[in-house]
Design a protein around this motif. Structure first.
Motif, PDB file in Angstrom:
ATOM      1  N   THR A   9      80.517  10.890  23.955  1.00 41.01           N
ATOM      2  CA  THR A   9      79.434  10.768  24.915  1.00 41.01           C
ATOM      3  C   THR A   9      78.098  10.698  24.191  1.00 41.01           C
ATOM      4  O   THR A   9      77.901  11.370  23.189  1.00 41.01           O
ATOM      5  CB  THR A   9      79.437  12.019  25.835  1.00 41.01           C
ATOM      6  OG1 THR A   9      80.736  12.138  26.407  1.00 41.01           O
ATOM      7  CG2 THR A   9      78.406  11.901  26.940  1.00 41.01           C
ATOM      8  N   VAL A  10      77.211   9.889  24.712  1.00 50.47           N
ATOM      9  CA  VAL A  10      75.851   9.824  24.199  1.00 50.47           C
ATOM     10  C   VAL A  10      74.979  10.706  25.092  1.00 50.47           C
ATOM     11  O   VAL A  10      74.993  10.556  26.309  1.00 50.47           O
ATOM     12  CB  VAL A  10      75.311   8.377  24.239  1.00 50.47           C
ATOM     13  CG1 VAL A  10      73.875   8.326  23.732  1.00 50.47           C
ATOM     14  CG2 VAL A  10      76.197   7.460  23.426  1.00 50.47           C
ATOM     15  N   VAL A  11      74.257  11.615  24.461  1.00 50.44           N
ATOM     16  CA  VAL A  11      73.354  12.470  25.220  1.00 50.44           C
ATOM     17  C   VAL A  11      71.953  12.290  24.650  1.00 50.44           C
ATOM     18  O   VAL A  11      71.741  12.394  23.442  1.00 50.44           O
ATOM     19  CB  VAL A  11      73.772  13.957  25.141  1.00 50.44           C
ATOM     20  CG1 VAL A  11      72.805  14.834  25.908  1.00 50.44           C
ATOM     21  CG2 VAL A  11      75.187  14.143  25.676  1.00 50.44           C
ATOM     22  N   ILE A  12      71.013  11.980  25.516  1.00 49.41           N
ATOM     23  CA  ILE A  12      69.616  11.854  25.086  1.00 49.41           C
ATOM     24  C   ILE A  12      68.814  12.941  25.776  1.00 49.41           C
ATOM     25  O   ILE A  12      68.869  13.081  27.000  1.00 49.41           O
ATOM     26  CB  ILE A  12      69.053  10.458  25.423  1.00 49.41           C
ATOM     27  CG1 ILE A  12      69.920   9.380  24.763  1.00 49.41           C
ATOM     28  CG2 ILE A  12      67.598  10.340  24.954  1.00 49.41           C
ATOM     29  CD1 ILE A  12      69.497   7.964  25.100  1.00 49.41           C
ATOM     30  N   ARG A  13      68.109  13.707  24.962  1.00 54.56           N
ATOM     31  CA  ARG A  13      67.331  14.825  25.505  1.00 54.56           C
ATOM     32  C   ARG A  13      65.882  14.739  25.081  1.00 54.56           C
ATOM     33  O   ARG A  13      65.564  14.240  24.003  1.00 54.56           O
ATOM     34  CB  ARG A  13      67.896  16.156  24.980  1.00 54.56           C
ATOM     35  CG  ARG A  13      69.174  16.586  25.634  1.00 54.56           C
ATOM     36  CD  ARG A  13      69.684  17.857  25.003  1.00 54.56           C
ATOM     37  NE  ARG A  13      70.110  17.623  23.619  1.00 54.56           N
ATOM     38  CZ  ARG A  13      69.881  18.477  22.634  1.00 54.56           C
ATOM     39  NH1 ARG A  13      69.232  19.602  22.847  1.00 54.56           N
ATOM     40  NH2 ARG A  13      70.289  18.194  21.410  1.00 54.56           N
ATOM     41  N   ARG A  14      65.016  15.231  25.922  1.00 54.56           N
ATOM     42  CA  ARG A  14      63.631  15.506  25.532  1.00 54.56           C
ATOM     43  C   ARG A  14      63.481  17.005  25.726  1.00 54.56           C
ATOM     44  O   ARG A  14      63.636  17.494  26.834  1.00 54.56           O
ATOM     45  CB  ARG A  14      62.632  14.737  26.416  1.00 54.56           C
ATOM     46  CG  ARG A  14      61.191  15.134  26.095  1.00 54.56           C
ATOM     47  CD  ARG A  14      60.185  14.377  26.929  1.00 54.56           C
ATOM     48  NE  ARG A  14      59.895  13.079  26.336  1.00 54.56           N
ATOM     49  CZ  ARG A  14      59.982  11.916  26.991  1.00 54.56           C
ATOM     50  NH1 ARG A  14      60.362  11.889  28.242  1.00 54.56           N
ATOM     51  NH2 ARG A  14      59.693  10.791  26.391  1.00 54.56           N
ATOM     52  N   ASP A  15      63.218  17.706  24.635  1.00 49.43           N
ATOM     53  CA  ASP A  15      63.309  19.164  24.650  1.00 49.43           C
ATOM     54  C   ASP A  15      64.695  19.534  25.174  1.00 49.43           C
ATOM     55  O   ASP A  15      65.667  19.067  24.640  1.00 49.43           O
ATOM     56  CB  ASP A  15      62.176  19.781  25.464  1.00 49.43           C
ATOM     57  CG  ASP A  15      60.818  19.500  24.820  1.00 49.43           C
ATOM     58  OD1 ASP A  15      60.746  19.456  23.578  1.00 49.43           O
ATOM     59  OD2 ASP A  15      59.840  19.312  25.562  1.00 49.43           O
ATOM     60  N   GLU A  16      64.788  20.322  26.225  1.00 54.27           N
ATOM     61  CA  GLU A  16      66.108  20.692  26.732  1.00 54.27           C
ATOM     62  C   GLU A  16      66.515  19.863  27.947  1.00 54.27           C
ATOM     63  O   GLU A  16      67.587  20.031  28.504  1.00 54.27           O
ATOM     64  CB  GLU A  16      66.156  22.197  27.074  1.00 54.27           C
ATOM     65  CG  GLU A  16      66.165  23.095  25.846  1.00 54.27           C
ATOM     66  CD  GLU A  16      67.221  22.706  24.812  1.00 54.27           C
ATOM     67  OE1 GLU A  16      68.402  22.606  25.182  1.00 54.27           O
ATOM     68  OE2 GLU A  16      66.846  22.472  23.648  1.00 54.27           O
ATOM     69  N   GLU A  17      65.641  18.952  28.333  1.00 53.94           N
ATOM     70  CA  GLU A  17      65.917  18.146  29.522  1.00 53.94           C
ATOM     71  C   GLU A  17      66.794  16.945  29.157  1.00 53.94           C
ATOM     72  O   GLU A  17      66.462  16.180  28.255  1.00 53.94           O
ATOM     73  CB  GLU A  17      64.588  17.669  30.116  1.00 53.94           C
ATOM     74  CG  GLU A  17      64.744  16.875  31.379  1.00 53.94           C
ATOM     75  CD  GLU A  17      63.477  16.083  31.738  1.00 53.94           C
ATOM     76  OE1 GLU A  17      63.525  15.306  32.690  1.00 53.94           O
ATOM     77  OE2 GLU A  17      62.458  16.251  31.030  1.00 53.94           O
ATOM     78  N   ILE A  18      67.904  16.785  29.853  1.00 51.20           N
ATOM     79  CA  ILE A  18      68.788  15.646  29.576  1.00 51.20           C
ATOM     80  C   ILE A  18      68.278  14.413  30.316  1.00 51.20           C
ATOM     81  O   ILE A  18      68.146  14.403  31.542  1.00 51.20           O
ATOM     82  CB  ILE A  18      70.247  15.979  29.955  1.00 51.20           C
ATOM     83  CG1 ILE A  18      70.795  17.034  28.981  1.00 51.20           C
ATOM     84  CG2 ILE A  18      71.118  14.705  29.904  1.00 51.20           C
ATOM     85  CD1 ILE A  18      72.185  17.520  29.300  1.00 51.20           C
TER      86      ILE A  18
END
Ligand SMILES: [Zn+2]
Length: 105
Positions: free
Chosen positions: A33-42
């Motif tokens: 799976t690809v997960v993109i986060r900004r800080d802890e926000e997905i």
């Protein structure tokens, strides 16, 4: 000496092993799976095997043939854009100025 029945059993076993090996490989591949986060926000979560362009504020990531890369970013250092495409579990591309983390799970 092998009898006809023995080779049939051996053949069946070989097929069974091959099928389960393929199944395991397939499952492992599909599980990525690809997960993109900004800080802890997905911001995005999806299969590595589904070609896609993900546009975010300041960054554009591309999923292509089982790899992910940062196609475009308007950050100053461009380190994320220069980072080679990633394809293995646990690898990441980080855009520090934008606090974006692209991760393969
Ligand atoms: Zn960047």
């Amino acid at each position: 000496m092998f009898k006809k029945g023995d080779s049939a059993v051996a053949g069946f076993l070989i097929v069974a092993v091959l099928v389960s090996a393929v199944a395991v490989f397939h499952f492992a591949a599909a599980g990525r799976t690809v997960v993109i986060r900004r800080d802890e926000e997905i911001l995005y979560e999806g299969s590595l095997y589904e070609n896609k362009e993900i546009q975010m504020e300041g960054n554009t990531a591309v999923i292509e043939s089982g790899t992910v890369r940062m196609r475009w970013a308007d950050c100053k250092n461009q380190i994320c854009v220069r980072h080679p495409a990633i394809s293995k579990r646990g690898e990441t591309i980080i855009c520090l100025p934008h606090r974006i983390v692209v991760e393969i799970r």
